[in-house]
Design an enzyme around this catalytic site. Structure first.
Site, PDB file in Angstrom:
ATOM      1  CD  GLU A 166      55.648  22.296  54.065  1.00  0.00           C
ATOM      2  OE1 GLU A 166      54.996  22.224  55.144  1.00  0.00           O
ATOM      3  OE2 GLU A 166      55.629  23.301  53.335  1.00  0.00           O
ATOM      4  CD  GLU A 170      57.124  27.825  49.996  1.00  0.00           C
ATOM      5  OE1 GLU A 170      55.943  27.770  50.334  1.00  0.00           O
ATOM      6  OE2 GLU A 170      58.025  28.230  50.754  1.00  0.00           O
ATOM      7  CD1 TRP A 260      50.280  28.373  47.194  1.00  0.00           C
ATOM      8  CD2 TRP A 260      49.576  29.938  48.627  1.00  0.00           C
ATOM      9  NE1 TRP A 260      51.246  28.541  48.136  1.00  0.00           N
ATOM     10  CE2 TRP A 260      50.851  29.489  49.032  1.00  0.00           C
ATOM     11  CE3 TRP A 260      48.929  30.920  49.387  1.00  0.00           C
ATOM     12  CZ2 TRP A 260      51.494  30.004  50.161  1.00  0.00           C
ATOM     13  CZ3 TRP A 260      49.575  31.427  50.513  1.00  0.00           C
ATOM     14  CH2 TRP A 260      50.839  30.963  50.890  1.00  0.00           C
ATOM     15  CB  THR A 271      50.964  35.545  54.299  1.00  0.00           C
ATOM     16  OG1 THR A 271      50.997  34.767  55.489  1.00  0.00           O
ATOM     17  CG2 THR A 271      50.838  34.640  53.097  1.00  0.00           C
TER      18      THR A 271
END
Ligand SMILES: *[C@@H]1O[C@H](CO)[C@@H](O)[C@H](O)[C@H]1NC(C)=O
Ligand SMILES: *[C@@H]1O[C@H](CO)[C@@H](O)[C@H](O)[C@H]1NC(C)=O
Ligand SMILES: *[C@@H]1O[C@H](CO)[C@@H](O)[C@H](O)[C@H]1NC(C)=O
Ligand SMILES: *[C@@H]1O[C@H](CO)[C@@H](O)[C@H](O)[C@H]1NC(C)=O
Ligand SMILES: *[C@@H]1O[C@H](CO)[C@@H](O)[C@H](O)[C@H]1NC(C)=O
Ligand SMILES: *[C@@H]1O[C@H](CO)[C@@H](O)[C@H](O)[C@H]1NC(C)=O
Length: 376
Positions: A166, A170, A260, A271
């Site tokens: 990956e 972000e 998201w 998170t």
């Protein structure tokens, strides 16, 4: 952002996007799918049919050839002034990358009055993700986009391989003057070595388009903003502790763009903190727009040329190269071949059958690809 937080974030996204599949068996490292439902989905469930398409993990499926071959890279620019190249109903996608450049995996997209693609996050839809139909196996990918700017909301532009190599851009939360870069090798979280970095000093990422580039070569990974490199990773900097391999992304990956919700009840605290707190659904942006939005103007993909070090068929392509497949699961770094096999899930396939398939390579030599019958 720390690796731990990133892992939690990935897990959160997976849970949110995963369909309810309680009847299906699960799969993962050392726990492969059986022959009747041979394909291990990105969410870790065994299935067949379209579940063998993008995201199907060959290392966790019944055999290395259970997943449908991945459509080969093609140079392309998508300017999102129409949805012509975007398949909004993923349930009818069968793997033909000629007909569409992008598939909406979940959520909702639309074209704005300014001819931009809007990825929508609403209280009910849990966000939106689109994936390229084609895979990139080294190359340069640039997305021109604007971010949402609210606490708890994450915007992402990444490459994701089916075995979880990956490369990330972000933008978490309300911070509009920075972007974050990151990378992962086979989804591994390396606690001893920070993979993430923050890049400051951008003019308002909500109000202004910027060009975000991932330049991925076999030797270096460069993240650029508006054409200026802000970070370079050398493959040689990723040598594993035992010195036997490089923990560097090498496998073909789809390009994904998403928005998201990280700041929601039940999300891991790490998170939520990374994303700047809980989402406020009375946020003025949300109220005014009816959604939080990641706004994409265009995406350009430029493919690298395969060489003897990038593919297991010695750098030589078959006569009609169409797809990437995995071969020989005997090294830590997976081996990739370019094949001429169809990428369509409904074409004649060998799913679940423990026999090899052949691909013509250098000098007409046939190489056995499917090793399921030998490994299991
Ligand atoms: C590939 O190797 C990994 C690591 O040894 C193992 O967990 C996995 O089951 C193997 N997958 C297949 C399809 O053989
Ligand atoms: C997507 O396609 C499936 C299969 O044709 C159909 O049943 C479904 O209604 C479609 N969904 C939407 C939102 O159009
Ligand atoms: C893919 O779509 C193109 C364009 O519609 C078509 O010509 C081609 O036959 C399709 N390929 C497969 C394998 O279905
Ligand atoms: C969104 O997530 C919630 C909580 O996990 C779930 O109940 C709901 O069904 C999801 N909605 C969609 C559209 O996936
Ligand atoms: C691969 O390429 C090298 C260098 O070009 C050559 O010496 C070797 O014979 C090739 N191997 C195969 C299997 O074709
Ligand atoms: C792939 O190439 C081989 C050898 O050239 C050929 O026999 C086979 O028909 C090709 N398969 C497809 C799907 O084109």
């Amino acid at each position: 952002m720390t690796r731990t937080l990133k892992l939690l974030a990935s897990v959160a996204l997976g849970l949110l996007a995963a369909p309810l599949l309680s009847a299906q068996s699960t799969c993962g490292a050392g726990s492969l799918c059986g022959s009747s439902a041979p394909c291990c989905s990105e969410f870790g469930f065994c299935g067949d049919g379209t579940q063998c398409l993008g995201g199907c993990n060959p290392l966790h499926s019944h055999s290395l050839d259970s997943c449908t071959p991945s459509p080969i890279c093609a140079d392309e620019t998508t300017t999102f002034n129409t949805l012509d190249r975007v398949l909004t109903n993923y349930t009818i996608y069968e793997g033909n990358a000629t007909t569409h450049d992008w598939v909406v995996d979940s959520g909702k997209v639309f074209i704005s009055s300014k001819n931009e693609l809007v990825l929508a996050l609403t209280k009910d839809n849990n966000g939106t993700r689109i994936s390229s139909t084609r895979y990139v196996h080294y190359g340069t990918i640039t997305a021109t986009l604007k971010t949402a700017r609210s606490a708890g909301v994450v915007n992402a532009f990444i490459t994701m391989s089916d075995v979880r190599d990956e490369i990330d851009w972000e933008w978490p939360g309300a911070q509009t003057s920075q972007a974050q870069s990151n990378y992962f090798f086979l989804g591994q979280v390396d606690y001893s070595n920070s993979h993430g970095a923050t890049h400051d000093g951008l003019s308002d990422t909500y109000a202004n388009y910027h060009d975000y580039t991932i330049d991925w070569t076999p030797d270096t990974l460069t993240w650029s903003i508006d054409g200026n490199p802000v970070r370079t990773l050398q493959k040689t900097d990723t040598l594993s502790k035992d010195g036997s391999y490089y923990a560097y992304p090498t496998t073909p990956a789809r390009v994904q763009l998403s928005i998201w919700p990280a700041g929601i009840p039940g999300a891991p605290q790490g998170t939520v903190d990374w994303a700047g707190g809980m989402i406020d659904w009375t946020d003025p942006d949300y109220v005014a727009q009816g959604q939080f939005s990641t706004i994409v103007k265009s995406v350009t993909i430029k493919c690298a040329k395969e060489t003897s070090t990038t593919i297991a068929n010695n750098g030589t392509l078959p006569a009609n190269p169409r797809s990437y497949v995995y071969t020989k699961n005997d090294t830590v770094v997976p081996r990739v071949l370019v094949s001429n096999e169809s990428t369509n899930v409904n074409s004649a396939s060998l799913h679940g059958v423990a026999v090899g398939r052949t691909v013509s390579v250098v000098g007409g030599m046939a190489v056995l690809l499917g090793l399921g019958g030998f490994l299991l």
